[in-house]
Design an enzyme around this catalytic site. Structure first.
Site, short mmCIF file in Angstrom:
data_model
loop_
_atom_site.label_atom_id
_atom_site.label_comp_id
_atom_site.label_asym_id
_atom_site.label_seq_id
_atom_site.Cartn_x
_atom_site.Cartn_y
_atom_site.Cartn_z
N HIS A 53 -10.33 1.43 1.99
CA HIS A 53 -10.07 2.37 3.08
C HIS A 53 -11.32 2.33 3.96
O HIS A 53 -12.32 2.96 3.65
CB HIS A 53 -9.82 3.79 2.54
CG HIS A 53 -9.49 4.76 3.63
ND1 HIS A 53 -8.28 5.41 3.71
CD2 HIS A 53 -10.20 5.17 4.71
CE1 HIS A 53 -8.26 6.18 4.80
NE2 HIS A 53 -9.42 6.06 5.42
N ARG A 61 1.73 9.55 -5.78
CA ARG A 61 1.32 10.84 -6.37
C ARG A 61 1.67 10.87 -7.86
O ARG A 61 1.78 9.83 -8.49
CB ARG A 61 1.95 12.04 -5.63
CG ARG A 61 1.89 11.96 -4.11
CD ARG A 61 0.49 11.86 -3.57
NE ARG A 61 0.47 12.01 -2.11
CZ ARG A 61 -0.50 11.57 -1.34
NH1 ARG A 61 -1.54 10.91 -1.85
NH2 ARG A 61 -0.50 11.78 -0.04
N HIS A 101 0.87 -1.19 0.00
CA HIS A 101 0.00 0.00 0.00
C HIS A 101 0.90 1.23 0.00
O HIS A 101 1.46 1.60 1.02
CB HIS A 101 -0.89 -0.01 1.25
CG HIS A 101 -1.87 1.11 1.32
ND1 HIS A 101 -3.19 0.92 1.64
CD2 HIS A 101 -1.74 2.44 1.11
CE1 HIS A 101 -3.82 2.09 1.64
NE2 HIS A 101 -2.95 3.04 1.32
N ASN A 131 -5.43 6.98 -5.92
CA ASN A 131 -6.11 8.26 -5.59
C ASN A 131 -5.24 9.46 -5.96
O ASN A 131 -4.98 10.34 -5.16
CB ASN A 131 -6.52 8.31 -4.11
CG ASN A 131 -5.33 8.25 -3.17
OD1 ASN A 131 -4.29 7.68 -3.52
ND2 ASN A 131 -5.47 8.81 -1.99
N ALA A 172 -3.49 14.91 5.52
CA ALA A 172 -3.25 13.64 6.22
C ALA A 172 -2.32 12.76 5.39
O ALA A 172 -2.49 12.63 4.18
CB ALA A 172 -4.58 12.92 6.44
N LYS A 194 -9.33 -0.40 -5.49
CA LYS A 194 -9.33 0.28 -4.19
C LYS A 194 -10.62 1.07 -4.02
O LYS A 194 -10.93 1.94 -4.85
CB LYS A 194 -8.12 1.22 -4.12
CG LYS A 194 -8.05 2.09 -2.87
CD LYS A 194 -7.68 1.29 -1.63
CE LYS A 194 -7.73 2.13 -0.36
NZ LYS A 194 -6.62 3.05 -0.22
N HIS A 204 1.50 5.38 -1.78
CA HIS A 204 1.03 6.50 -2.60
C HIS A 204 2.24 7.15 -3.25
O HIS A 204 3.13 7.64 -2.55
CB HIS A 204 0.28 7.53 -1.74
CG HIS A 204 -0.94 6.96 -1.09
ND1 HIS A 204 -2.20 7.03 -1.67
CD2 HIS A 204 -1.10 6.30 0.07
CE1 HIS A 204 -3.07 6.42 -0.88
NE2 HIS A 204 -2.43 5.98 0.19
N HIS A 214 3.26 14.46 1.36
CA HIS A 214 2.72 15.78 1.05
C HIS A 214 3.89 16.75 1.22
O HIS A 214 4.75 16.54 2.09
CB HIS A 214 1.61 16.18 2.04
CG HIS A 214 0.34 15.41 1.87
ND1 HIS A 214 -0.56 15.66 0.85
CD2 HIS A 214 -0.18 14.39 2.59
CE1 HIS A 214 -1.59 14.84 0.96
NE2 HIS A 214 -1.39 14.05 2.01
N HIS A 237 -4.55 -0.63 6.04
CA HIS A 237 -4.01 0.11 7.19
C HIS A 237 -4.89 0.01 8.44
O HIS A 237 -5.38 1.02 8.94
CB HIS A 237 -3.73 1.57 6.85
CG HIS A 237 -4.77 2.25 5.99
ND1 HIS A 237 -6.08 2.38 6.37
CD2 HIS A 237 -4.70 2.82 4.76
CE1 HIS A 237 -6.75 3.00 5.42
NE2 HIS A 237 -5.93 3.28 4.43
N ASP A 264 1.53 2.60 3.52
CA ASP A 264 0.67 3.79 3.35
C ASP A 264 1.53 5.05 3.30
O ASP A 264 1.09 6.13 3.73
CB ASP A 264 -0.40 3.87 4.44
CG ASP A 264 -1.55 4.79 4.03
OD1 ASP A 264 -1.63 5.15 2.83
OD2 ASP A 264 -2.35 5.16 4.90
ZN LIG Z 1 -3.44 5.01 1.71
#
Ligand SMILES: [Zn+2]
Length: 368
Positions: A134, A17, A13, A41, A261, A96, A15, A249, A168, A245
């Site tokens: 999620h 971006r 899992h 996402n 978050a 997802k 991210h 950012h 998660h 996860d």
């Molecule tokens: Zn996530």
């Protein structure tokens, strides 16, 4: 024990971006892991075969020479048809599902009560595509995951052939649900495994530990630790996978009013979790948690990439910044988990086992 070698760690899992952030963060995962399941996402979301293949190419380009397999996911949409899913099935490891408005870029998520959700779950069951979730409601923030359990239970019973991955997990209740339904699996992040709400805001506010689901109580953390260490049961331990996860950012989007978050833990994910397993003499459980369980659950294999860690202190970087383009706005700066703190282990080297490379499938078949 001062040296351990992990066989093909997988981050189930992550991210990445897009754009400059992607170029900057992908190498941190690609150098420490053999593969990772990439969340969809992004902005815009990954909701069709073409976007998925383009996104995979963007990730592969950012890996440069690292041996690394990105496993791709689609963003659950109620508009998906059986034909569309059938066409992209070979390139999709999981779909997802985000309940609408729950976390970063979840504005395109679904309303759980929408009957069309179940139509798509039916297609996924028929096609053998796992469901990654999620699992939070829009209730009181500390109870959101607990409140979502009834949805997992309903789906687990109604679709016994559908593999459901609770992403998660952060609560003892989720560990109970994991133990109740044979078709339910879970990922656990390093931060939920090692920290509690006190680390986030018990003393000073640590915005870089703010994530969804929120860090929980010491009792919840103890349940997660017992799960991954195999103290509950061997059978249950085989249902849980490492999913970092890692969710970067920019520093200024975290250190502000209305901060985003997400914990960026890719650089130190493996060194951070190793002591928990080493101290309890649970190395087989560590290997299963970081790789073997995911291979069994998803039916995947990877190049045999060995990651060697040594018991050596290192101070984690206070921030990681990089000028990725000619313009000022292309400066990317993120703060990693454990920023400026001492870690007791570090990744020393990685290599691909030349003997086993010959017998391992280069491309992963989809789980059936
Ligand atoms: Zn996530």
């Amino acid at each position: 024990m001062d040296r351990i070698v992990l066989d093909s760690p997988l981050d189930m899992h992550v991210h990445f971006r897009t754009g400059n952030m992607l170029k900057f963060v992908v190498p941190y995962t690609a150098c420490n892991f053999a593969g990772a399941m990439v969340m969809p996402n992004t902005d815009p979301i990954i909701d069709n075969h073409y976007a998925l293949c383009r996104y995979r190419e963007e990730i592969k380009a950012a890996c440069k020479d690292a041996f690394f397999e990105p496993y791709m996911t689609l963003y659950f949409q109620t508009s998906y048809t059986r034909q569309m899913l059938e066409e992209c099935r070979q390139d999709v490891l999981a779909i997802k599902l985000y309940p609408r408005g729950i976390t970063t870029n979840s504005g395109h998520g679904v309303l759980i009560s929408d009957p069309e959700v179940e139509t798509v779950l039916g297609y996924m069951t028929e096609l053998g595509i796992p469901l990654s979730v999620h699992g939070e409601t829009d209730g009181y923030v500390m109870r959101r995951e607990r409140e979502f359990m009834r949805t997992y239970e309903r789906w687990a019973v109604k679709y016994p052939k559908l593999k459901i991955i609770m992403e998660h997990i952060s609560t003892a209740e989720a560990v109970n649900v994991l133990g109740t339904y044979p078709n339910v699996f879970a990922t656990v992040t390093p931060h939920h495994l090692l920290m509690t709400t006190d680390d986030l805001c018990g003393d000073m506010l640590r915005p870089h530990l703010f994530c969804k689901p929120l860090l929980k109580s010491p009792e919840d953390r103890a349940a997660l630790q017992a799960l991954v260490l195999g103290e509950l049961s061997d059978e249950l331990q085989r249902k849980v996978m490492l999913g970092t996860d890692s969710a970067p950012h920019a520093k200024n989007k975290k250190e502000c009013d209305c901060g985003c978050a997400g914990v960026f833990n890719a650089p130190y994910a493996l060194p951070s979790i190793v002591p928990l397993f080493v101290e309890k003499d649970k190395l087989p459980e560590l290997q299963r948690f970081v790789s073997d369980n995911a291979k069994a659950i998803y039916g995947i294999d990877t190049l045999p990439k060995m990651v060697e860690l040594h018991r050596e202190s290192q101070r984690a970087n206070a921030f990681l910044g990089h000028l990725v383009g000619p313009k000022d706005d292309s400066y990317v700066c993120v703060v990693p988990m454990y920023a400026d703190q001492i870690l007791r282990w570090r990744v020393r080297k990685t290599w691909v086992d030349p003997v086993r490379t010959k017998v391992v499938l280069p491309k992963s078949p989809l789980a059936k």
